[in-house]
Design a protein around this motif. Structure first.
Motif, PDB file in Angstrom:
ATOM      1  N   GLU A  33      20.111  72.590   0.038  1.00 15.42           N
ATOM      2  CA  GLU A  33      20.353  72.008  -1.168  1.00 15.42           C
ATOM      3  C   GLU A  33      19.427  70.900  -1.554  1.00 15.42           C
ATOM      4  O   GLU A  33      19.540  69.783  -0.627  1.00 15.42           O
ATOM      5  N   ARG A  94      20.433  73.215 -13.138  1.00 18.04           N
ATOM      6  CA  ARG A  94      20.585  73.700 -11.769  1.00 18.04           C
ATOM      7  C   ARG A  94      20.145  74.715 -11.705  1.00 18.04           C
ATOM      8  O   ARG A  94      19.816  75.854 -12.636  1.00 18.04           O
ATOM      9  N   HIS A 110      19.746  75.854  -3.503  1.00 24.30           N
ATOM     10  CA  HIS A 110      20.276  75.302  -4.811  1.00 24.30           C
ATOM     11  C   HIS A 110      19.791  73.862  -4.958  1.00 24.30           C
ATOM     12  O   HIS A 110      19.348  73.210  -3.913  1.00 24.30           O
ATOM     13  N   GLY A 112      19.473  70.534  -8.146  1.00 24.14           N
ATOM     14  CA  GLY A 112      20.102  69.995  -9.467  1.00 24.14           C
ATOM     15  C   GLY A 112      19.197  68.879  -9.922  1.00 24.14           C
ATOM     16  O   GLY A 112      18.908  68.229  -9.012  1.00 24.14           O
TER      17      GLY A 112
END
Length: 116
Positions: A33, A94, A110, A112
């Motif tokens: 992430e 996101r 992931h 953001g």
């Protein structure tokens, strides 16, 4: 794609975020992430952060609003999910990558990006 969108929603729910067993089912072993802060985390770090996040007992700190959820197929067995989050007024754009595995769909990546 509907299954992956449902899994993305589940992954953002307080129940899933405080359930390490379920998180290990949803996140790939090599999960990465890149957070809205710009930091990079691996699976074990994310699990530890989420465990600390849910330590307040009521789960309210985990509430994440989801807007404009959509998905597209990038390749066979690879789906990209895009959405905007809102958590206590902190908004981010996101994206997630989901891969079909022998054990079902798992999120591998992931990211953001803060929104004004």
């Amino acid at each position: 794609m509907d299954d992956v969108l449902a899994l993305e929603r589940e992954l953002q729910s307080p129940d899933a975020r405080r359930n390490e067993r379920r998180l290990r089912e949803l996140l790939a072993p090599g999960f990465i992430e890149i957070g809205a802060s710009g930091r990079r985390w691996d699976l074990e770090t994310i699990l530890a952060l989420l465990a600390a996040e849910s330590g307040d007992g009521d789960g309210s700190a985990c509430a994440i609003g989801i807007r404009d959820l959509e998905a597209r197929v990038l390749a066979p067995g690879i789906i990209q999910v895009l959405w905007d989050s809102d958590r206590d007024g902190c908004r981010a754009r996101r994206t997630s990558l989901w891969q079909r595995t022998a054990n079902g769909w798992r999120q591998t990546y992931h990211q953001g990006t803060p929104l004004p």
